[in-house]
Design an enzyme around this catalytic site. Sequence first.
Site, PDB file in Angstrom:
ATOM      1  N   ASP A  63       0.837  -1.196   0.000  1.00  0.00           N
ATOM      2  CA  ASP A  63       0.000   0.000   0.000  1.00  0.00           C
ATOM      3  C   ASP A  63       0.871   1.245   0.000  1.00  0.00           C
ATOM      4  O   ASP A  63       1.615   1.504   0.945  1.00  0.00           O
ATOM      5  CB  ASP A  63      -0.910   0.003   1.240  1.00  0.00           C
ATOM      6  CG  ASP A  63      -1.825   1.217   1.274  1.00  0.00           C
ATOM      7  OD1 ASP A  63      -2.981   1.100   0.825  1.00  0.00           O
ATOM      8  OD2 ASP A  63      -1.392   2.290   1.752  1.00  0.00           O
ATOM      9  N   TYR A  93       2.952   9.777  -0.652  1.00  0.00           N
ATOM     10  CA  TYR A  93       4.012   9.171   0.161  1.00  0.00           C
ATOM     11  C   TYR A  93       5.380   9.395  -0.497  1.00  0.00           C
ATOM     12  O   TYR A  93       6.402   9.119   0.124  1.00  0.00           O
ATOM     13  CB  TYR A  93       3.796   7.670   0.338  1.00  0.00           C
ATOM     14  CG  TYR A  93       2.547   7.269   1.075  1.00  0.00           C
ATOM     15  CD1 TYR A  93       1.706   8.221   1.671  1.00  0.00           C
ATOM     16  CD2 TYR A  93       2.180   5.930   1.170  1.00  0.00           C
ATOM     17  CE1 TYR A  93       0.562   7.834   2.337  1.00  0.00           C
ATOM     18  CE2 TYR A  93       1.039   5.539   1.847  1.00  0.00           C
ATOM     19  CZ  TYR A  93       0.226   6.493   2.421  1.00  0.00           C
ATOM     20  OH  TYR A  93      -0.928   6.101   3.070  1.00  0.00           O
ATOM     21  N   LYS A 141      -2.803   5.937  -4.288  1.00  0.00           N
ATOM     22  CA  LYS A 141      -3.869   6.891  -3.983  1.00  0.00           C
ATOM     23  C   LYS A 141      -3.636   8.213  -4.698  1.00  0.00           C
ATOM     24  O   LYS A 141      -2.499   8.648  -4.866  1.00  0.00           O
ATOM     25  CB  LYS A 141      -3.939   7.139  -2.467  1.00  0.00           C
ATOM     26  CG  LYS A 141      -4.006   5.868  -1.639  1.00  0.00           C
ATOM     27  CD  LYS A 141      -3.967   6.156  -0.150  1.00  0.00           C
ATOM     28  CE  LYS A 141      -3.722   4.895   0.652  1.00  0.00           C
ATOM     29  NZ  LYS A 141      -2.312   4.457   0.620  1.00  0.00           N
ATOM     30  N   HIS A 157      -7.584   9.871  -1.911  1.00  0.00           N
ATOM     31  CA  HIS A 157      -6.892   9.907  -0.620  1.00  0.00           C
ATOM     32  C   HIS A 157      -7.651  10.724   0.424  1.00  0.00           C
ATOM     33  O   HIS A 157      -7.708  10.347   1.599  1.00  0.00           O
ATOM     34  CB  HIS A 157      -5.491  10.485  -0.837  1.00  0.00           C
ATOM     35  CG  HIS A 157      -4.491  10.054   0.189  1.00  0.00           C
ATOM     36  ND1 HIS A 157      -3.147   9.951  -0.069  1.00  0.00           N
ATOM     37  CD2 HIS A 157      -4.645   9.694   1.486  1.00  0.00           C
ATOM     38  CE1 HIS A 157      -2.512   9.545   1.011  1.00  0.00           C
ATOM     39  NE2 HIS A 157      -3.396   9.393   1.976  1.00  0.00           N
ATOM     40  N   LEU A 206      -2.449  -0.729  14.502  1.00  0.00           N
ATOM     41  CA  LEU A 206      -1.913  -0.968  15.840  1.00  0.00           C
ATOM     42  C   LEU A 206      -1.983   0.290  16.705  1.00  0.00           C
ATOM     43  O   LEU A 206      -1.286   0.412  17.711  1.00  0.00           O
ATOM     44  CB  LEU A 206      -0.466  -1.469  15.746  1.00  0.00           C
ATOM     45  CG  LEU A 206      -0.305  -2.829  15.053  1.00  0.00           C
ATOM     46  CD1 LEU A 206       1.156  -3.157  14.818  1.00  0.00           C
ATOM     47  CD2 LEU A 206      -0.974  -3.938  15.870  1.00  0.00           C
ATOM     48  N   LYS A 261       2.958  -1.150   9.231  1.00  0.00           N
ATOM     49  CA  LYS A 261       4.218  -0.664   8.654  1.00  0.00           C
ATOM     50  C   LYS A 261       5.368  -0.926   9.604  1.00  0.00           C
ATOM     51  O   LYS A 261       5.239  -0.754  10.814  1.00  0.00           O
ATOM     52  CB  LYS A 261       4.109   0.837   8.371  1.00  0.00           C
ATOM     53  CG  LYS A 261       5.358   1.452   7.760  1.00  0.00           C
ATOM     54  CD  LYS A 261       5.389   2.953   7.992  1.00  0.00           C
ATOM     55  CE  LYS A 261       5.830   3.281   9.399  1.00  0.00           C
ATOM     56  NZ  LYS A 261       5.965   4.719   9.654  1.00  0.00           N
ATOM     57  N   VAL A 264      10.034  -1.016   9.320  1.00  0.00           N
ATOM     58  CA  VAL A 264      11.256  -1.136   8.518  1.00  0.00           C
ATOM     59  C   VAL A 264      12.194  -2.169   9.146  1.00  0.00           C
ATOM     60  O   VAL A 264      13.304  -2.368   8.673  1.00  0.00           O
ATOM     61  CB  VAL A 264      11.982   0.223   8.375  1.00  0.00           C
ATOM     62  CG1 VAL A 264      11.134   1.201   7.585  1.00  0.00           C
ATOM     63  CG2 VAL A 264      12.321   0.802   9.749  1.00  0.00           C
TER      64      VAL A 264
END
Length: 289
Positions: free
Chosen positions: A47, A52, A77, A110, A189, A231, A233
């Site tokens: 996504d 972004y 988006k 968006h 979350l 998300k 990293v």
Amino acid sequence: MNKIPTFKLNDGTEIPSFGFGVFQIPADGSTYKAVLEALKLGYRHIDTAAAYFNEAEVGKAIKNSGILRNEIWVTSKLWLQDYAYEDAKKAIDTSLNKLGLDYIDLYLIHQLYGKVDEAWKAMEEAKEAGKIRSIGVSNMTPKLWNKWVPKFATMPSVNQVQFNPYFQQRELREIMADAHVTLEAWAPLGQGNHNLFEEPILKAMAEKYGKDVGQIILRFEHQEGVVVFPKSVHEARIKSNKDIFDFELTSDEMDAIRGLDKNGEGMHDPDAPGVEEMLLNAFDIHAND
């Protein structure tokens, strides 16, 4: 490796119920690395968004993954600078070019301000042309739903909104259920809300199932029929987030988590005064064109 289940959208397409989000991951190689890692670990749903600024790195990772294009679901988006009809058509092609793809699986409006009807028409036409498989909206509240959806010729397939155990969007979900529109959760979350992760019932379930609290939250959302894409990293977290398909919460446990809802305490209120102007002036997505 557990295969990720799919949900069927109201247009008949099958969307992976679990994905990987790249919001706020920089386009300095970090997005490329994270997406490539996620794909290696079995993720098949990515996504992103024009706003972004990392579509190109997402596309590069997909290309270099060695995975067949039709096995990866890609969402992007349209940003509100580009909602005028001709601008929207151009923006869709720009996203396709940056991603290096022939089609985008899901394309969302968006933010629901400005020339939304023109943007939606351009998206409908792009779907007809095969450039987009499914179209949807994001950050659409009940108020914004009632303003725009009756004007659409095509019902959105998806509404991507904030959703977590503290903010369960009950009124909105009732409206969406009547129209068979699937909810996608951003910040599933709770953006790391400390209080949420310290909830005794969630900690008890984590201990029972040998999981962490984040996995319990994501499993709850999956069983609610919500598409999630947490998300990270960090490789270990990217891997563990997906490890939610080898157990199932009971109906009593689901009810207990539903009881954590705080009736609308969200971090972002699209209906609040001044939000449209704030978002429109947040940045210029064409600054580097």
